[in-house]
Scaffold this motif. Sequence first.
Motif, short mmCIF file in Angstrom:
data_model
loop_
_atom_site.label_atom_id
_atom_site.label_comp_id
_atom_site.label_asym_id
_atom_site.label_seq_id
_atom_site.Cartn_x
_atom_site.Cartn_y
_atom_site.Cartn_z
N SER A 232 0.84 -1.19 0.00
CA SER A 232 0.00 0.00 0.00
C SER A 232 0.88 1.25 0.00
N SER A 233 0.38 2.29 -0.63
CA SER A 233 1.13 3.55 -0.74
C SER A 233 0.49 4.60 0.16
N HIS A 234 1.33 5.41 0.81
CA HIS A 234 0.86 6.45 1.74
C HIS A 234 1.26 7.82 1.20
N PHE A 235 0.28 8.69 0.98
CA PHE A 235 0.53 10.01 0.41
C PHE A 235 0.03 11.10 1.36
N ASP A 362 -3.10 20.58 6.78
CA ASP A 362 -2.60 21.95 6.77
C ASP A 362 -1.20 21.92 7.41
N ILE A 363 -0.60 23.06 7.66
CA ILE A 363 0.79 23.09 8.14
C ILE A 363 0.95 22.37 9.48
N MET A 364 0.04 22.62 10.45
CA MET A 364 0.16 22.01 11.76
C MET A 364 -0.10 20.50 11.70
N GLU A 365 -1.09 20.11 10.91
CA GLU A 365 -1.40 18.68 10.78
C GLU A 365 -0.24 17.93 10.11
N LYS A 366 0.45 18.61 9.21
CA LYS A 366 1.60 17.98 8.53
C LYS A 366 2.67 17.58 9.55
N LEU A 367 2.92 18.41 10.54
CA LEU A 367 3.91 18.10 11.58
C LEU A 367 3.50 16.86 12.37
N GLU A 368 2.21 16.77 12.71
CA GLU A 368 1.72 15.61 13.46
C GLU A 368 1.80 14.34 12.62
N LEU A 369 1.43 14.45 11.33
CA LEU A 369 1.49 13.28 10.45
C LEU A 369 2.93 12.81 10.25
N ASP A 370 3.86 13.73 10.16
CA ASP A 370 5.28 13.37 10.04
C ASP A 370 5.75 12.58 11.26
N ARG A 371 5.25 12.95 12.44
CA ARG A 371 5.63 12.22 13.66
C ARG A 371 5.08 10.79 13.63
N ILE A 372 3.85 10.65 13.14
CA ILE A 372 3.25 9.31 13.03
C ILE A 372 4.03 8.46 12.03
N TYR A 376 6.12 4.86 12.84
CA TYR A 376 5.81 3.58 12.21
C TYR A 376 6.69 3.26 11.00
N LYS A 377 7.66 4.15 10.73
CA LYS A 377 8.56 3.97 9.57
C LYS A 377 7.76 3.86 8.27
N ILE A 378 6.80 4.76 8.11
CA ILE A 378 5.98 4.81 6.89
C ILE A 378 6.65 5.72 5.88
N ASP A 379 6.75 5.26 4.64
CA ASP A 379 7.29 6.09 3.56
C ASP A 379 6.17 7.01 3.07
N LEU A 380 6.14 8.21 3.60
CA LEU A 380 5.08 9.17 3.29
C LEU A 380 5.48 10.01 2.08
N GLN A 381 4.73 9.89 0.99
CA GLN A 381 5.09 10.57 -0.26
C GLN A 381 4.20 11.80 -0.48
N PRO A 382 4.79 12.95 -0.77
CA PRO A 382 3.98 14.15 -1.02
C PRO A 382 3.32 14.13 -2.39
N ILE A 383 2.08 14.58 -2.47
CA ILE A 383 1.42 14.79 -3.76
C ILE A 383 0.83 16.19 -3.77
N ALA A 384 0.78 16.78 -4.93
CA ALA A 384 0.28 18.15 -5.06
C ALA A 384 -1.25 18.18 -5.10
N ASP A 385 -1.80 19.24 -4.59
CA ASP A 385 -3.24 19.49 -4.74
C ASP A 385 -3.49 19.69 -6.24
N PRO A 386 -4.30 18.82 -6.88
CA PRO A 386 -4.50 18.93 -8.33
C PRO A 386 -5.08 20.28 -8.73
N GLN A 387 -4.58 20.81 -9.83
CA GLN A 387 -5.11 22.07 -10.36
C GLN A 387 -6.38 21.81 -11.16
N GLN A 388 -7.23 22.82 -11.25
CA GLN A 388 -8.50 22.66 -11.94
C GLN A 388 -8.32 22.28 -13.41
#
Length: 481
Positions: A232-235, A362-372, A376-388
Amino acid sequence: MQEITKETYTQKPIINLEPIKLESLSQDLQNACHNANWKNLMPVQAHSLPYMLQGYDIMVQSRTGSGKTGSFLLPCLEKINTENMHCQVLILVPTRELALQVEQEAKTLFLNKNIQSLSLYGGTRYAKQLQALQKGIHLVIGTPGRILDHLLRRSLDLSKLKMLIFDEADRMLSIGFHQDMLEIKRFIPKQHIQTALFSATYPPHVLSLAKDFMQEPQTLSLSERQVHVAKSSHFVCECKPMDKDRCLIRLLEKENPSQAIIFCNTKANVHYVTGVLQGFGYNAAELSADLPQNKREQVLQKLRLGSLQYLIATDVAARGIDIPHLSHVFLYEVPEDKESYIHRAGRTGRAGSAGTVISLVDIMEKLELDRIAKFYKIDLQPIADPQQEEIAHIVSERMATHLNSLRRKKTGLEMERAKRFIPLLKELIADIEDSDNLQLLTMLLDKEYQNSFQSKEKAIKEETIIKQKKKTSHKKNIKTK
């Protein structure tokens, strides 16, 4: 807990072949690599070529840019007989751009080899394609819809086919080509054809495709030396708090999940997100502690049967739910404790298939997700908010595929009946700058686009019911024995 985030399914290969080096290839293949200025083989090529060259069916987990095109083009040199002017290799791809890209790479690799290749895709006139096919083609690269059109016209003949390739199968199925690919199967020779499937992930619908076309395929992932189905992939997608609902809509349009659970932390947000999705025309329902038990069971049963596409839920739904077609989990909010992330993510990637987990932060949630993720040694990959603009392109492509599929199912009389509207259509198009005319046309397209979702949900429901009947029948047979 850590083990839950790792591989959900592992399968040792029937045959374990060692990776190959460029200098170990035949002279023809080395010359082809020289044409492309390759000094060494990419990892995906080194590991998959031994299977491809020995004629095995193979499923390869590989992302765009990893060198996979060479993995399936190089073996064509040994498969194709240039004296036989028939299609001997068919490569199915999701988009026109990818078809052109593969065709260009084929011409580079096969320089001076007299191998005739051709790309076939929609949105262009048939005349040039028909002319090229009449001259004789060895290698055809195309989108399933246009390939099927030529097969139905008898302008493309697959009776001499030796190799079948599916490139970016997960993207192809998200666009909606599955039914077209099954139709194409009718034109493929009855004897087994070597088949290779390349996909970034292996959700249930991709594994289903493999079963339809392949025999005992080897499964190859490049994350380890062992051969196994993709994990499974985590973004993570960063967006502004006030734009999170629209960001979710754009991600749903882009990802086009077969089914998904969208998790929120509060009942209020569950209710709000459900309203937004329903307002956009999605088949969505909510599940929270406010619902009576019998109502919860009704909602979950709809999800299991495939008659519900999106479930918006609090953590009340995070444990013990097994939905076979659940390709995606979306986290509208980061959970309040790290264990909840694992339970939420664990709703997808079940029963040997891969899944996709996307967190909106958002910015604060990103910090908390990075800690999670770190815990758990999860490979968290960034994806962009798709443009219209990107979403408009994706939706238009999907819509064109759906309309072409509808056209192929129409009888001659039905097509004749549709001609009654040609004068009206010409009148509307003649003054396309008129906002009312434009709105009329877009309204019709949007209505049919929503209908296409209902067709997909019906197909999932029918497939689920068939599987349940098979399970029931199997249990009865065991009891009888």
